[in-house]
Design an enzyme around this catalytic site. Sequence first.
Site, PDB file in Angstrom:
ATOM      1  N   ARG A 115      -6.621   4.956  -4.137  1.00 21.26           N
ATOM      2  CA  ARG A 115      -5.800   5.266  -2.954  1.00 21.26           C
ATOM      3  C   ARG A 115      -4.321   6.033  -3.160  1.00 21.26           C
ATOM      4  O   ARG A 115      -3.320   5.419  -3.009  1.00 21.26           O
ATOM      5  CB  ARG A 115      -5.702   4.402  -1.693  1.00 21.26           C
ATOM      6  CG  ARG A 115      -6.961   4.129  -1.199  1.00 21.26           C
ATOM      7  CD  ARG A 115      -7.043   3.176  -0.173  1.00 21.26           C
ATOM      8  NE  ARG A 115      -7.158   3.840   1.279  1.00 21.26           N
ATOM      9  CZ  ARG A 115      -7.140   3.013   2.229  1.00 21.26           C
ATOM     10  NH1 ARG A 115      -7.171   1.786   2.230  1.00 21.26           N
ATOM     11  NH2 ARG A 115      -7.104   3.673   3.489  1.00 21.26           N
ATOM     12  N   GLN A 120      -5.522  11.686  -1.214  1.00 20.68           N
ATOM     13  CA  GLN A 120      -5.429  11.617   0.345  1.00 20.68           C
ATOM     14  C   GLN A 120      -6.554  12.358   1.103  1.00 20.68           C
ATOM     15  O   GLN A 120      -7.158  12.041   2.082  1.00 20.68           O
ATOM     16  CB  GLN A 120      -4.110  11.647   0.836  1.00 20.68           C
ATOM     17  CG  GLN A 120      -3.244  10.422   0.671  1.00 20.68           C
ATOM     18  CD  GLN A 120      -1.612  10.716   1.315  1.00 20.68           C
ATOM     19  OE1 GLN A 120      -1.350  11.676   1.814  1.00 20.68           O
ATOM     20  NE2 GLN A 120      -0.927   9.568   1.111  1.00 20.68           N
ATOM     21  N   ASP A 123      -9.602  10.410   1.402  1.00 20.46           N
ATOM     22  CA  ASP A 123      -9.651   9.095   1.643  1.00 20.46           C
ATOM     23  C   ASP A 123     -10.502   8.761   2.930  1.00 20.46           C
ATOM     24  O   ASP A 123     -10.023   8.992   3.977  1.00 20.46           O
ATOM     25  CB  ASP A 123      -8.240   8.884   2.054  1.00 20.46           C
ATOM     26  CG  ASP A 123      -7.982   7.120   2.066  1.00 20.46           C
ATOM     27  OD1 ASP A 123      -8.873   6.632   2.157  1.00 20.46           O
ATOM     28  OD2 ASP A 123      -6.806   6.873   2.202  1.00 20.46           O
ATOM     29  N   SER A 126      -9.682   6.013   5.269  1.00 16.77           N
ATOM     30  CA  SER A 126      -8.739   6.242   6.199  1.00 16.77           C
ATOM     31  C   SER A 126      -9.098   7.012   7.473  1.00 16.77           C
ATOM     32  O   SER A 126      -8.853   6.931   8.793  1.00 16.77           O
ATOM     33  CB  SER A 126      -7.248   6.854   5.491  1.00 16.77           C
ATOM     34  OG  SER A 126      -6.598   5.944   4.794  1.00 16.77           O
ATOM     35  N   TYR A 220      -1.248  -2.564  -0.364  1.00 16.51           N
ATOM     36  CA  TYR A 220      -2.201  -3.516   0.714  1.00 16.51           C
ATOM     37  C   TYR A 220      -1.439  -4.938   0.861  1.00 16.51           C
ATOM     38  O   TYR A 220      -0.521  -5.223   0.087  1.00 16.51           O
ATOM     39  CB  TYR A 220      -3.516  -3.782  -0.367  1.00 16.51           C
ATOM     40  CG  TYR A 220      -4.337  -2.676   0.005  1.00 16.51           C
ATOM     41  CD1 TYR A 220      -4.970  -2.274   1.230  1.00 16.51           C
ATOM     42  CD2 TYR A 220      -4.597  -1.642  -1.107  1.00 16.51           C
ATOM     43  CE1 TYR A 220      -5.892  -1.221   1.322  1.00 16.51           C
ATOM     44  CE2 TYR A 220      -5.309  -0.642  -1.001  1.00 16.51           C
ATOM     45  CZ  TYR A 220      -6.009  -0.411   0.104  1.00 16.51           C
ATOM     46  OH  TYR A 220      -6.843   0.719   0.231  1.00 16.51           O
TER      47      TYR A 220
HETATM   48  P1  NAD Z   1      -6.683  -2.835   5.158  1.00 16.86           P
HETATM   49  O1  NAD Z   1      -7.876  -2.177   5.972  1.00 16.86           O
HETATM   50  O2  NAD Z   1      -6.916  -3.405   4.055  1.00 16.86           O
HETATM   51  O3  NAD Z   1      -5.979  -3.926   6.034  1.00 16.86           O
HETATM   52  C1  NAD Z   1      -5.393  -3.738   7.321  1.00 16.86           C
HETATM   53  C2  NAD Z   1      -4.129  -4.567   7.914  1.00 16.86           C
HETATM   54  O4  NAD Z   1      -4.419  -5.798   7.690  1.00 16.86           O
HETATM   55  C3  NAD Z   1      -2.906  -4.196   6.646  1.00 16.86           C
HETATM   56  O5  NAD Z   1      -1.724  -3.306   7.084  1.00 16.86           O
HETATM   57  C4  NAD Z   1      -2.613  -5.577   6.069  1.00 16.86           C
HETATM   58  O6  NAD Z   1      -1.222  -5.637   5.942  1.00 16.86           O
HETATM   59  C5  NAD Z   1      -3.034  -6.199   7.197  1.00 16.86           C
HETATM   60  N1  NAD Z   1      -3.182  -7.658   7.145  1.00 16.86           N
HETATM   61  C6  NAD Z   1      -3.792  -8.301   6.173  1.00 16.86           C
HETATM   62  N2  NAD Z   1      -3.673  -9.697   6.223  1.00 16.86           N
HETATM   63  C7  NAD Z   1      -3.110  -9.815   7.491  1.00 16.86           C
HETATM   64  C8  NAD Z   1      -2.667 -11.074   8.053  1.00 16.86           C
HETATM   65  N3  NAD Z   1      -3.084 -12.249   7.629  1.00 16.86           N
HETATM   66  N4  NAD Z   1      -2.051 -11.068   9.494  1.00 16.86           N
HETATM   67  C9  NAD Z   1      -1.693  -9.581   9.711  1.00 16.86           C
HETATM   68  N5  NAD Z   1      -2.369  -8.501   9.394  1.00 16.86           N
HETATM   69  C10 NAD Z   1      -2.978  -8.778   8.169  1.00 16.86           C
HETATM   70  O7  NAD Z   1      -5.359  -1.591   5.110  1.00 16.86           O
HETATM   71  P2  NAD Z   1      -5.627  -0.056   5.335  1.00 16.86           P
HETATM   72  O8  NAD Z   1      -5.363   0.269   6.946  1.00 16.86           O
HETATM   73  O9  NAD Z   1      -6.668   0.551   4.695  1.00 16.86           O
HETATM   74  O10 NAD Z   1      -4.251   0.418   4.523  1.00 16.86           O
HETATM   75  C11 NAD Z   1      -3.148  -0.475   4.321  1.00 16.86           C
HETATM   76  C12 NAD Z   1      -2.176   0.299   3.767  1.00 16.86           C
HETATM   77  O11 NAD Z   1      -2.598   0.902   2.582  1.00 16.86           O
HETATM   78  C13 NAD Z   1      -1.545   1.476   4.506  1.00 16.86           C
HETATM   79  O12 NAD Z   1      -0.783   1.148   5.518  1.00 16.86           O
HETATM   80  C14 NAD Z   1      -0.818   2.194   3.242  1.00 16.86           C
HETATM   81  O13 NAD Z   1       0.453   1.598   3.034  1.00 16.86           O
HETATM   82  C15 NAD Z   1      -1.741   1.951   2.250  1.00 16.86           C
HETATM   83  N6  NAD Z   1      -2.621   3.243   1.971  1.00 16.86           N
HETATM   84  C16 NAD Z   1      -2.338   4.123   1.178  1.00 16.86           C
HETATM   85  C17 NAD Z   1      -2.869   5.329   1.003  1.00 16.86           C
HETATM   86  C18 NAD Z   1      -2.996   6.446   0.056  1.00 16.86           C
HETATM   87  O14 NAD Z   1      -1.559   6.559  -0.438  1.00 16.86           O
HETATM   88  N7  NAD Z   1      -3.571   7.198  -0.174  1.00 16.86           N
HETATM   89  C19 NAD Z   1      -4.134   5.438   1.967  1.00 16.86           C
HETATM   90  C20 NAD Z   1      -4.376   4.703   2.835  1.00 16.86           C
HETATM   91  C21 NAD Z   1      -3.744   3.393   3.036  1.00 16.86           C
END
Ligand code: NAD
Length: 358
Positions: A115, A120, A123, A126, A220
């Site tokens: 990621r 992007q 992805d 996402s 993450y």
């Molecule tokens: P994910 O599906 O792994 O997790 C979902 C959410 O759960 C996350 O925001 C995490 O912080 C939260 N979480 C974990 N444990 C928790 C707890 N105990 N209580 C409450 N919340 C908790 O994550 P995702 O949605 O796939 O992506 C998370 C982050 O990754 C994004 O917000 C972004 O910063 C990053 N990301 C980057 C790229 C990129 O640069 N290409 C792409 C996608 C996501």
Amino acid sequence: MRLGVPKETAPGERRVALVPETIGRLPDGVEVVVEPGAGESASFADDAYRSAGATIGDPWPADAVAKVTWPAPDEVPRLRSGQALIAFLGGSGAETLPALTQTGVHAFALESIPRITRAQPLDALSSQATVAGYKAVLLAADRLPRFFPMLTTAAGTIAPAKVLVIGAGVAGLQAIATARRLGAVVSAFDVRPAVAEQVRSLGATFLDLGVEGEETEGGYARELTPEQQAEQQAALQERITQFDVLVTTAAVPGRPAPKLVTEAAVRGMPEGAVIIDLAAETGGNCELTQRGSEIVESGVTIVGFTNVPSLMPTHASQLLSRNVAALLALLVSEGELKLDWDDEIVTGSCVTREAVPA
Ligand code: NAD
């Protein structure tokens, strides 16, 4: 070079890996062969593929095969050495991996694409999380025996629904935005403090549960310690009584979903409340979630569906299809499959490779 698009056979899978619209966006020299009826359950007819330039036929002999999920055991022998396979290759179906490895196919797992910023457009995690977050709120609104918006009517005023979103990643932020559009009063919580600003910018309140986790370099969450997790469960149990709807999306990569909502917390929710547990695939954020099912406990409806994007198959497929085309642009050069093993996206997403002669 030929790209094959099979019809999905996994139970309940309505998506297709390539939609007609994307055919014109594929790298030059790629011809597409679509299995009859492959797009039917996502509302893409064979004729639409034909009009976009594809042929309808046997997709398996193609140089590359694009699927949504694992090939079925009887499909694996149709793959061959040197061919490329693109699909989500996690979760249920992992028992197919040894057989897949035996074929010598180059398998690229969509969920393993690094990621990084350059990746992007590829992805797929996402894009599908966006669909899941949106649809989760619609599932909740459909089951809630109340309105989402505030209504002022001749018969008096109706108070808006109160929604709590736990986990404000891609799915959670989309759930917040959707619940706000429907007029609910929305709160959200995430262990990554960095997302508080994004939550507020969507018009929701960031709930302070007194628990703050760490963020990895990739953005993450790190897994909470058992003490922090108990603290979070207790704080939630106290606050959860105020909410009509709970959408949980909390995940830590490579780990089972954190258990955030205890049985006692569910019992404290108002009669008729709804929980949509988007973490059901990896064990669920709620102790009572039953994977793949919808149940009612103490008057609270708990939905633990595991393939929510497939409930909105047209747009889920359209977004996925664009991700697949972006990956193919990296794998194809001058109308041929050319795998650049120095590219971190190619190596990072490849889970099985053709055996290289010693
Ligand atoms: P994910 O599906 O792994 O997790 C979902 C959410 O759960 C996350 O925001 C995490 O912080 C939260 N979480 C974990 N444990 C928790 C707890 N105990 N209580 C409450 N919340 C908790 O994550 P995702 O949605 O796939 O992506 C998370 C982050 O990754 C994004 O917000 C972004 O910063 C990053 N990301 C980057 C790229 C990129 O640069 N290409 C792409 C996608 C996501």
